[in-house]
Structures are given as structure tokens and as C-alpha cells.
Design an enzyme around this catalytic site. Structure first.
Site, mmCIF file in Angstrom:
data_model
loop_
_atom_site.group_PDB
_atom_site.id
_atom_site.type_symbol
_atom_site.label_atom_id
_atom_site.label_comp_id
_atom_site.label_asym_id
_atom_site.label_seq_id
_atom_site.Cartn_x
_atom_site.Cartn_y
_atom_site.Cartn_z
ATOM 1 N N GLU A 177 101.010 73.846 -4.890
ATOM 2 C CA GLU A 177 101.495 73.115 -3.716
ATOM 3 C C GLU A 177 101.906 71.687 -4.078
ATOM 4 O O GLU A 177 101.750 70.744 -3.289
ATOM 5 C CB GLU A 177 100.456 73.146 -2.591
ATOM 6 C CG GLU A 177 100.069 74.566 -2.178
ATOM 7 C CD GLU A 177 98.920 74.618 -1.191
ATOM 8 O OE1 GLU A 177 98.860 73.767 -0.282
ATOM 9 O OE2 GLU A 177 98.074 75.526 -1.327
ATOM 10 N N GLU A 281 99.052 82.791 -2.334
ATOM 11 C CA GLU A 281 98.034 82.648 -1.294
ATOM 12 C C GLU A 281 98.695 82.967 0.033
ATOM 13 O O GLU A 281 99.765 82.446 0.336
ATOM 14 C CB GLU A 281 97.480 81.222 -1.211
ATOM 15 C CG GLU A 281 96.452 80.836 -2.219
ATOM 16 C CD GLU A 281 95.872 79.457 -1.909
ATOM 17 O OE1 GLU A 281 95.729 79.110 -0.714
ATOM 18 O OE2 GLU A 281 95.577 78.721 -2.856
#
Length: 349
Positions: A177, A281
Site C-alpha cells: 500500500e 488482501e
């Protein structure tokens, strides 16, 4: 995980136990080895063309070859992955997930902070269960600048040596991220150039140490929370990445179809690489729409040949992401997981 919903991490397990060596068969395929990494790999096979001496002497001195991860990079079937409470230090939550899903996961994700040793026993536990370990390596305790400059080299080399010593396949996602603003290595405190320099420096050290058992994962968040942040500047290059691990969750608000949640990000990434996608995820927020979200995830992944699976975040934290947050959600997940395209023997991909 997208900033808009979750800021939690799974608890880190205890320090690793003794390593267990296991060699794999050598198969054909592609790789992200550098020239030095390839040389390390060939030396591990006793194939150094510059070596002198008899064939018998070479054979007698031949070490165990590094585990060849290449067949795992783009398998014929798709990964069914999970991140679950306490796993893989304890496998109770994974076993419960498998029972409810009607199928064993073959990819188990867990989180490791920068400075932690390579947790060999957790990787071994995953493999013994029938799954590849997937580590999200989080540089909370250092800066990308320090990593790229070499100040963390001793730690990185020790980590890489432990990977090589265990000799089992492992997926590693460094600084996930990175295109978001909610982590110390994100856009508020670091640049894209610093990220790519750190990522490549780590990869190069692993190659130097002969730690070619790694599946390298580059894991941006889906772009809709920060549409003005372009992904290409964060890209280390095809020689440094095996999987593009897109991260995106079905929340109560925001994009709620596979196309709207993942499509814009995947389209942008396809502008600079053809590496396979994995949803690194994901989960769906509890609520009336969750069964439809689960179906969307499975169907969307099944429909794209360039998406090799997903990892479900099976936690009840801030919201209940678990597949059994409701009876209809569990029933839907089990029905979708029955698709034979999902799940395979990682020892025989």
C-alpha cells in the site's frame, strides 16, 4: 488494507524455531533472477561452467539446489488464500476457515515488522499444512532512505540467509500500500523513488545471498482512495516482481463490483507490466450485500486469466470480515469455493 476502513495488523508470532530443510524438483519456467542471482542458482545445481575437476568430484560436492519457485508463479489453477487470527503460528483459525469454506487454503498470509527475524517455523507450518507462506513485510522501524542507502544491509542479509537456509518457497510483499498515505512508507513521508530504490536494494541482496526461494510481490492499494497518485513511478521493474498484489476490500461504501473495485487499478498497471495479478488482501464488510460481494470476488477472479487468486482477510476487527459473519455469507463462500479452478497442490502446481 484500504485506509478508509481498517488500520489493524495481525499479531506477530513468536520467534522462529530451528529450520527444516526441504529441496524441490527443478522445473522449467520464467524467473526474476538477476545475473548474479542466476549464477547463485546455477552454482547451487553444480552447473558452474568454469568449475574444474572430474564429473565425479563435482557430483560429490553438489549441494542441495534452491527450491525452484517458478512453477508457482503462474499456476494453471488459482490460489485460495487466507490471513487468519494467530496463523500460521497456530493453525486453528485456518482449519476453521477450511471447514467453513469446504476447501483448504493453499496460501497463508501473515505480517512481519521490519527488524523481526525471518520466522522459519511459520513458513514451515504453512508448508506442512499444504500452503505457501505469504509475508507482508512492514518497514515501520526504519525509513526507505536508510534501506536504500545500505544502513540496513546486515539485517537484510541475515534475513535472506535464513530464507536460503530453510529452502522453502515464500511470497514476500515489502511495503504494501505504498501508494497510500496512511503508512510511514507511504506518500506523506516517502517518495516513489525512495520506495523503488529500497525494494530493488532488498531484492538485490537476496540474490547476492542466493535466496531465490522468494516470490516477490508488489502490492499497491486500489487507486480509488487516492486517484491522483500514479502507480508507474512506484514500479521496480519486471526483473524485480513476480506477482502484482493488488489490495482492495468490499466496504459498505465505495466501489462494490469487481470491475469498479479492481478494474481501474488493473487497467493502469497493465500499461507498464504483464505480470500476473493476485488480490493480496481482500474481504467484504458484514451486511446485506456481503454474499453478493463474495460472489463478485470469486466470479471476477475466475473470469480473468491474468488473476491467479486472492487472499481473504478472515478477521473480526473493527468490522467482521470473516466468511462466517452471517449464515448466508458462509454458504455463499462455500458454494463459490467449490469451483475447481480455486485451490491446488502447491507441491505439484
Amino acid at each position: 488494507m484500504s485506509f478508509s476502513v481498517r488500520q489493524v495488523r495481525a499479531p506477530r508470532p513468536l520467534r522462529a524455531l530451528a529450520a527444516v530443510l526441504l529441496a524441490g524438483a527443478l522445473l522449467a519456467g520464467c524467473s526474476t533472477f538477476s545475473d548474479e542471482g542466476r549464477a547463485q542458482y546455477e552454482r547451487g545445481q553444480g552447473e558452474n561452467p568454469d568449475a574444474t575437476g572430474t564429473a565425479e568430484a563435482t557430483e560429490s560436492a553438489k549441494p542441495e539446489p534452491p527450491y525452484d519457485v517458478r512453477p508457482l508463479l503462474d499456476p494453471k489453477k488459482k490460489y485460495l488464500g487466507v490471513a487468519a487470527d494467530g496463523a500460521p503460528a497456530r493453525m486453528t483459525a485456518v482449519q476453521d476457515f477450511a471447514k467453513r469454506a469446504g476447501k483448504k487454503p493453499n496460501l497463508i498470509e501473515f505480517y512481519s515488522a521490519w527488524g523481526d527475524q525471518y520466522e522459519q517455523q511459520l513458513v514451515q507450518n504453512s508448508w506442512d499444512y499444504g500452503a505457501v507462506a505469504f509475508i507482508a513485510w512492514e518497514p515501520f522501524k526504519t525509513s526507505l532512505k536508510d534501506i536504500a542507502s545500505g544502513r540496513q544491509d546486515a539485517y537484510i542479509r541475515e534475513y535472506a540467509q535464513s530464507v536460503a537456509d530453510l529452502n522453502l518457497p515464500v511470497a514476500i510483499s515489502f511495503g504494501h500500500e505504498m501508494n497510500g498515505f496512511w503508512y510511514p512508507w507511504g506518500t506523506k513521508k516517502a517518495t516513489a523513488a525512495q520506495f523503488t530504490a529500497a525494494y530493488k536494494h532488498i531484492h538485490d541482496i537476496f540474490d547476492d545471498e542466493g535466496a531465490t526461494q522468494v516470490i516477490w510481490v508488489w502490492s499497491p492499494n486500489v487507486t480509488h482512495p487516492m486517484p491522483n497518485v500514479k502507480l508507474k513511478p512506484f514500479w521496480p521493474g519486471d526483473d524485480y516482481v513476480d506477482w502484482v498484489g493488488v489490495i482492495g476490500y468490499y466496504g459498505a461504501t465505495g466501489p462494490n463490483t469487481y470491475k469498479t473495485l479492481y478494474g481501474p487499478t488493473m487497467t493502469e498497471i497493465r500499461g507498464f507490466t504483464k505480470k500476473p495479478f493476485i488480490i493480496a488482501e481482500t474481504a467484504a464488510q458484514a451486511g446485506e450485500r456481503k454474499p453478493a460481494d463474495i460472489e463478485s470476488l470469486f466470479q471476477g477472479t475466475a473470469d480473468r486469466d491474468d488473476v491467479i487468486g486472492f487472499v481473504w482477510f478472515n478477521f473480526d476487527k473493527e468490522t467482521d470480515w470473516r466468511i462466517n459473519s452471517g449464515p448466508l455469507s458462509e454458504k455463499t463462500f462455500k458454494k463459490q469455493a467449490a469451483n475447481p479452478d480455486f485451490g491446488f497442490d502447491v507441491t505439484k502446481p
